[in-house]
Design a protein around this motif. Sequence first.
Motif, mmCIF file in Angstrom:
data_model
loop_
_atom_site.group_PDB
_atom_site.id
_atom_site.type_symbol
_atom_site.label_atom_id
_atom_site.label_comp_id
_atom_site.label_asym_id
_atom_site.label_seq_id
_atom_site.Cartn_x
_atom_site.Cartn_y
_atom_site.Cartn_z
ATOM 1 N N THR A 40 0.830 -1.088 -0.013
ATOM 2 C CA THR A 40 -0.067 0.099 0.028
ATOM 3 C C THR A 40 0.863 1.254 0.020
ATOM 4 O O THR A 40 0.529 2.178 -0.807
ATOM 5 C CB THR A 40 -0.982 -0.009 1.283
ATOM 6 N N ALA A 41 2.003 1.276 0.848
ATOM 7 C CA ALA A 41 2.713 2.493 0.862
ATOM 8 C C ALA A 41 3.518 2.799 -0.558
ATOM 9 O O ALA A 41 3.810 3.951 -0.932
ATOM 10 C CB ALA A 41 3.843 2.051 2.005
ATOM 11 N N ALA A 42 4.015 1.701 -0.939
ATOM 12 C CA ALA A 42 4.715 1.647 -2.285
ATOM 13 C C ALA A 42 3.720 2.252 -3.432
ATOM 14 O O ALA A 42 4.313 3.023 -4.054
ATOM 15 C CB ALA A 42 5.163 0.444 -2.546
ATOM 16 N N GLU A 43 2.581 1.815 -3.527
ATOM 17 C CA GLU A 43 1.414 2.251 -4.565
ATOM 18 C C GLU A 43 1.180 3.496 -4.245
ATOM 19 O O GLU A 43 1.093 4.393 -5.242
ATOM 20 C CB GLU A 43 0.292 1.259 -4.390
ATOM 21 N N ILE A 44 1.062 3.995 -2.902
ATOM 22 C CA ILE A 44 0.638 5.546 -2.716
ATOM 23 C C ILE A 44 1.793 6.287 -3.274
ATOM 24 O O ILE A 44 1.634 7.443 -3.884
ATOM 25 C CB ILE A 44 0.493 5.699 -1.223
ATOM 26 N N LEU A 45 3.176 6.142 -3.023
ATOM 27 C CA LEU A 45 4.184 6.866 -3.268
ATOM 28 C C LEU A 45 4.443 6.804 -4.851
ATOM 29 O O LEU A 45 4.944 7.719 -5.307
ATOM 30 C CB LEU A 45 5.649 6.167 -2.770
ATOM 31 N N ARG A 46 4.096 5.766 -5.351
ATOM 32 C CA ARG A 46 4.185 5.594 -6.966
ATOM 33 C C ARG A 46 3.006 6.580 -7.800
ATOM 34 O O ARG A 46 3.466 7.183 -8.623
ATOM 35 C CB ARG A 46 3.720 4.216 -7.626
ATOM 36 N N ARG A 47 1.765 6.744 -7.057
ATOM 37 C CA ARG A 47 0.959 7.516 -7.590
ATOM 38 C C ARG A 47 0.982 8.938 -7.080
ATOM 39 O O ARG A 47 0.529 9.928 -7.892
ATOM 40 C CB ARG A 47 -0.487 7.110 -7.211
ATOM 41 N N PHE A 48 1.597 9.104 -6.131
ATOM 42 C CA PHE A 48 1.780 10.416 -5.574
ATOM 43 C C PHE A 48 3.305 10.547 -5.051
ATOM 44 O O PHE A 48 3.564 10.808 -3.641
ATOM 45 C CB PHE A 48 0.800 10.806 -4.340
ATOM 46 N N PRO A 49 4.140 10.956 -5.805
ATOM 47 C CA PRO A 49 5.669 11.027 -5.564
ATOM 48 C C PRO A 49 5.952 12.146 -4.576
ATOM 49 O O PRO A 49 6.999 12.166 -3.980
ATOM 50 C CB PRO A 49 6.191 11.025 -6.685
ATOM 51 N N ASP A 50 4.947 13.176 -4.525
ATOM 52 C CA ASP A 50 5.358 14.167 -3.542
ATOM 53 C C ASP A 50 4.949 13.952 -2.397
ATOM 54 O O ASP A 50 4.718 15.033 -1.554
ATOM 55 C CB ASP A 50 4.907 15.634 -4.355
ATOM 56 N N ALA A 51 4.430 13.023 -2.095
ATOM 57 C CA ALA A 51 3.820 12.727 -0.513
ATOM 58 C C ALA A 51 4.783 13.034 0.354
ATOM 59 O O ALA A 51 6.001 12.303 0.325
ATOM 60 C CB ALA A 51 3.153 11.280 -0.437
ATOM 61 N N ARG A 52 4.739 13.769 1.569
ATOM 62 C CA ARG A 52 5.555 13.887 2.492
ATOM 63 C C ARG A 52 5.197 13.011 3.763
ATOM 64 O O ARG A 52 6.305 12.661 4.307
ATOM 65 C CB ARG A 52 5.634 15.454 2.948
ATOM 66 N N ASN A 53 4.230 12.699 3.961
ATOM 67 C CA ASN A 53 3.807 11.863 5.219
ATOM 68 C C ASN A 53 2.438 10.844 4.853
ATOM 69 O O ASN A 53 1.718 11.515 4.348
ATOM 70 C CB ASN A 53 3.498 12.612 6.210
#
Length: 299
Positions: A263-276
């Motif tokens: 889940t964390a990897a998929e979030i970062l793939r879709r939202f690379p500017d995620a800070r937290n």
Amino acid sequence: MTCAIRTENLSKKFKDLAALDGLNLSIPEGAIYALVGPNGAGKTTTIKILMNLVHASSGRAEVLGIESSHLSRREFTNIGYVSENQEMPGWMTVEYLLEYLKPFYPGWDCALVKELQRQFDLSPRAKIRQLSRGMRMKAALTSSLAYRPKLIVMDEPFTGLDAMVRDQLTEGLLEQAAGTTVLISSHDLAELESFASHIGYLARGKLCFSEEMSSLTERFREVEVICAAPPVLPSEWPEAWMRPHTSAAVLRFVESRFDSEKTAAEILRRFPDARNVSFTPMSLRAIFLAFAKTANEAA
């Protein structure tokens, strides 16, 4: 896996209303199975078909290995049934009611009856019509547990009861029905979460999920993603991510197939500017509301 209850493509129509639509349900022996869903979802209709109180329009249902439409007095000596609107003769005393029922059940346990009366503080001389709703439910449960059935079916037993009475009923059920299969429908989600081993969610006559309680609570998370800029939802939104909502630079949604790494990897793939990114476990009530609101939005 041996099932105490099984349905296959079970459907029920009342004129033009489809109360059940192809229900496939399996309840393993020894499970405490909670059937939940909004009003009108088909929970009571399911139970009435299982108890041979109404007939299905199509499909089939088995209870303890017997077609539900063939259940007879013999089979009901192994089945306890407690409903929200339990009918008992008001003129009878509790003692008279239990003595009246005793000859119908070969497995009637007099010692257990006395223990349940003590545990529920149930006066033998009290007339049924004089009992409060909570005491009536205690009397009904006592009469169903007394013959040690293989299956107990309870339809909205906690409706209108205070917390103490609900706890007493639950405690009595768990203590005196160990190893017995229990099917219970209820809106009291907090109560169910404390003791059910399995859960099924019914909506508009369809079973949305059916699984062990521990599996359900493990795979659901409330997700919050804080981005550097207001997030834009992708056109191809993952099916498992429910009810997305953005506010300023924050994205929130419900993950229904949570895996900490994936889940964390998929979030970062879709939202690379995620800070937290944070994941919060969900109560049964919160999961229920997520499903209900998603269904309403899709309707």
